[in-house]
Design an enzyme around this catalytic site. Structure first.
Site, PDB file in Angstrom:
ATOM      1  N   GLU A  90       0.785  -1.227   0.000  1.00  0.00           N
ATOM      2  CA  GLU A  90       0.000   0.000   0.000  1.00  0.00           C
ATOM      3  C   GLU A  90       0.827   1.293   0.000  1.00  0.00           C
ATOM      4  O   GLU A  90       0.410   2.294  -0.578  1.00  0.00           O
ATOM      5  CB  GLU A  90      -0.939   0.010   1.225  1.00  0.00           C
ATOM      6  N   SER A 483     -43.049 -28.008  47.948  1.00  0.00           N
ATOM      7  CA  SER A 483     -42.331 -28.430  49.154  1.00  0.00           C
ATOM      8  C   SER A 483     -40.868 -28.041  49.151  1.00  0.00           C
ATOM      9  O   SER A 483     -40.205 -28.138  50.191  1.00  0.00           O
ATOM     10  CB  SER A 483     -42.462 -29.945  49.322  1.00  0.00           C
TER      11      SER A 483
END
Length: 808
Positions: A90, A483
């Site tokens: 680049e 319970s």
């Protein structure tokens, strides 16, 4: 001569004037285009949006959340080879120019002039700094105006930021295809590697992508992608980043994509989704989806796998007990049956959650066997037992063990789910295996495992399949515990002066609810009455009438306070029915409350998250608030383990907590949880079943692990006659604990100071005499007088709250 001087002077004046005009023009251009440009200085503090990563307790990656798939990597951590590849591709002069490379611009102009009239692509000359200006501050429009603005910003950026900072922004921001933002995400998505493990060839391929990622797709555009990679390798060699041999070897490598592997081979969807919700609430959407948080959760993957399999197996067993509900669909069995079968959608993600289940069609039924066809063209058969089971169907609203054969069982053309009976799935098309008929259960449930001394959630499964339903039945389903709530009634009694041997009458109970209201007449599950009994028996055998009487004696105000104190409910109505678990809660809350029983009554805040770090690695949240200076930066050399300061709140007397633990251990040894003795480790817990068997529970624990299980239909309806917490939830608990504790030594429950163990007749609550059975070691507080009084009962040093009022 004078004429020549005059001419020269005139030309000089003209040149100077032209120079001023050019300078003025340049100044005007810079002023015109740079007047309202974005503030480039914001890049100094810019933090790109990065994914939040969720890790298990062992560091394994569980999930990622983010709008853009980006992992930010500081420039100092990016390997030199990766940086060189991008510079070669680049901007080879990046460290020498001041934002704009005029030499490259001139070369690009000459090259493009030569390409006029050809089909060759025109070349550009944007520097990395210009690309940063465009990507962060400008649009992607193609125009002279944008290029001028880009150049101006590039000069300004170079003055404000260092070269390394500019390169860091570029390498972390660029889009490189396949949903990858930045080089780190691209390395994972293309090659399933971290940056420091990339080869020269792989780094060169990534460096060739910024121009046009879609044009160099490594699979769809393999030839172009390889040519582009080789070009970058050549540029790296030309710039002396690699040697000639390295370039030759890199070009000779095939371009192989290795897609990112799944982070976790278990379904932790319910757990991860609850973590996501907490992060959203704590840090907000922006931080969650773009803040780059690193979250270390409490999840233990091995326990999560056990939790998933235990819950699914339990739900499937219940579902099978209650009969086959019919095929998924029907297709015509003709020459196109294979195509029709392939096109029929699967009811759940079988590959993810049920890899051994397969979709099949019934091709024929002969000699009490069903011939099956599969989507891969292979075949198999269902044995006679499976056909017999498929001929049984039950009422949808009232599952019952009284099964009635239907007129219409399995038929040719039925699309069904099956599982191979042999241990491994045969993959050969020519193999012929026997299969078992399967179906997705309608019933659902949840399981959660918590470390009781820290509150860390080690595993959580909120249903049969997260892919089928995201509703978390562990944290979101509010159901009646039945319970399973009773231990907190008995805990309140023990804290109020009762002992495990205190006698309560098990006899009919009638409560007048007020004018115009019917009388409340609770009953035991067996519909029998057992007379005077120690309260230990009341909890071991889950006696409703004893529990209601005990609640009436100590007062619902006290019981409600305990329920709220332990976080089971926010506010409990002061009604006697609440003592039998009529109030709604979640499995998560109830399991956490049980954890506070086994840890000695210390308050814990259950958590799914251990620690959260920001993108810089700074810890911004930690669940453990206690500070341990001796735990940091040390090497273990057999020295004593550092002790954390104990600053947690004690909710109850530690001795009362142990007494209830001992009573719940009796539930496993002699009561409704007897089947759990097969685990072979010290366990305690309590079953829970609501009216008409709408909800079933089991919550229990070992000394260092508390586990809760819930099973019920999402839209409550009876689970069937005989289905209770002992038959539905307890087997799932048993399966989990058998595997989770398989390699753990049997650790007894810890006995706190101030407790005495006395040999007691478990049925009468009296001191044990020679020949008595069964005899247990009962836990009493030191201040309790153990000597038998006139009626043979231990006496209290402290009377029960309210005395014996309402006992009969």
């Amino acid at each position: 001569m004078k004429k020549i001087y005059k001419t020269i002077a005139t030309l000089g004046i003209i040149l100077v004037a032209l120079g001023f005009l050019c300078l003025g023009g340049i100044f005007s251009v810079f002023w015109y285009f740079g007047y309202q440009l974005p503030d480039y200085q914001q890049l100094a503090d810019y933090e790109p949006r990065t994914v939040t990563r969720i890790h298990a307790g062992d560091g394994r990656l569980l999930a990622e959340f983010g709008r853009q798939n980006r992992v930010f990597v500081p420039i100092r951590a990016i390997p030199k080879g990766v940086k060189n590849a991008f510079l070669a591709a680049e901007d080879k002069n990046f460290f020498r120019h001041y934002g704009v490379d005029f030499f490259s611009i001139g070369r690009a102009i000459l090259t493009n002039i030569g390409r006029l009239g050809t089909n060759q692509r025109l070349v550009g000359a944007s520097t990395i700094t210009q690309q940063v200006a465009k990507n962060f501050l400008l649009t992607n429009e193609t125009s002279l105006n944008r290029k001028i603005k880009e150049a101006i910003l590039a000069f300004r950026i170079e003055r404000a930021l260092s070269k390394n900072r500019i390169l860091e922004l570029y390498l972390n921001e660029i889009y490189l295809g396949m949903g990858s933002y930045g080089v780190a995400a691209a390395a994972l998505n293309y090659f399933n590697k971290s940056l420091n493990k990339l080869t020269v060839s792989e780094a060169a391929f990534l460096a060739g992508l910024p121009k046009a990622p879609n044009n160099y797709h490594p699979i769809k555009e393999y030839k172009a992608a390889k040519m582009r990679r080789n070009y970058v390798i050549s540029r790296m060699f030309a710039n002396d980043y690699i040697t000639g041999s390295e370039a030759t070897n890199a070009k000779g490598e095939p371009l192989v994509v290795r897609r990112r592997s799944e982070a976790l081979n278990t379904e932790a969807g319910y757990f991860v989704e609850d973590v996501r919700r907490e992060l959203m609430q704590r840090f907000g959407e922006a931080k969650l989806y773009g803040g780059g948080l690193s979250v270390r959760t409490t999840l233990q993957p091995d326990l999560q796998i056990i939790a998933d399999s235990s819950l699914r197996d339990g739900l499937i067993k219940y579902d099978r007990r209650h009969g086959w509900r019919g095929p998924l669909s029907r297709i015509p069995v003709n020459q196109n049956w294979l195509l029709s079968l392939r096109n029929y959608p699967e009811p759940v993600n079988l590959k993810t959650i049920l890899p051994k289940w397969r979709k099949a069609v019934v091709l024929s039924i002969e000699n009490k066997q069903a011939e099956l066809g599969f989507v891969d063209g292979s075949s198999g058969f269902l044995p006679p037992n499976e056909l017999k089971w498929a001929g049984i169907k039950e009422s949808k609203n009232q599952p019952d063990h009284r099964k009635k054969p239907t007129k219409q069982g399995l038929r040719v053309g039925d699309v069904v789910l099956v599982q191979a009976l042999n241990s491994e799935m045969r993959k050969s098309r020519k193999s012929r295996s026997s299969f078992r008929l399967r179906q997705i259960p309608e019933v659902n449930g949840a399981i959660v495992a918590i470390a009781p001394h820290t509150g860390r959630v080690l595993a959580m499964t909120g249903g049969f399949s997260y892919f089928k339903s995201e509703f978390n039945r562990a944290t979101q389903a509010r159901r009646q515990p039945g319970s399973a709530f009773k231990p907190f009634v008995y805990l309140a009694a023990l804290d109020s002066g009762y002992t495990p041997s205190s006698i309560v009458i098990d006899a009919p109970f009638v409560f007048d609810q007020g004018p115009g209201l019917i009388q409340w007449k609770p009953s035991n599950y067996t519909n029998k009455f057992y007379g005077p009994s120690p309260i230990r028996i009341g909890i071991e055998k889950s006696r409703n009438l004893m529990t209601v009487r005990l609640a009436q004696m100590i007062g619902m105000e006290i019981i409600a306070d305990y329920a709220e104190r332990f976080g089971i409910v926010d506010h409990m109505p002061r009604m006697l029915s609440m003592a039998l678990g009529a109030g709604e809660t979640t499995l998560f809350k109830l399991t956490t409350a049980y954890g506070m029983l086994v840890n000695g009554g210390k308050k814990i805040n259950a958590t799914l998250i251990d620690r959260v770090q920001n993108r810089q690695g700074k810890t911004i949240f930690r669940h453990e608030k206690r500070n341990c200076k001796l735990c940091k930066n040390i090497e273990w050399d057999r020295q004593a383990v550092p002790k954390l300061p104990e600053n947690r709140q004690f909710l109850v007397d530690t001795r009362s907590a142990y007494q209830i633990v001992a009573m719940l251990e009796g539930v496993v040894k002699r009561g409704t949880g007897r089947r759990l003795r097969k685990v072979g480790k010290p366990l305690a817990g309590k079953t829970g079943t609501t009216n008409n068997s709408l909800d079933t529970w089991f919550v229990g624990f070992s000394p260092n692990l508390v586990v809760g299980v819930f099973v019920g239909f999402d839209e409550p309806r009876p689970l069937g006659r005989g289905e209770t917490g002992a038959s539905l939830a307890a087997p799932i608990f048993q399966s989990f604990m058998s595997k989770a504790l398989a390699k753990k030594p049997p650790i007894p429950f810890r006995i706190p100071k101030g407790i005495r163990l006395v040999r007691i007749n478990a049925l009468t609550g009296k001191r044990a005499l020679p020949g008595d059975k069964p005899v247990i070691l009962e836990a009493y507080k030191n201040e309790t007088s153990i000597e038998n009084n006139g009626n043979g009962q231990p006496t209290f040093s402290t009377l029960p709250v309210g005395g014996v009022k309402g006992l009969y």
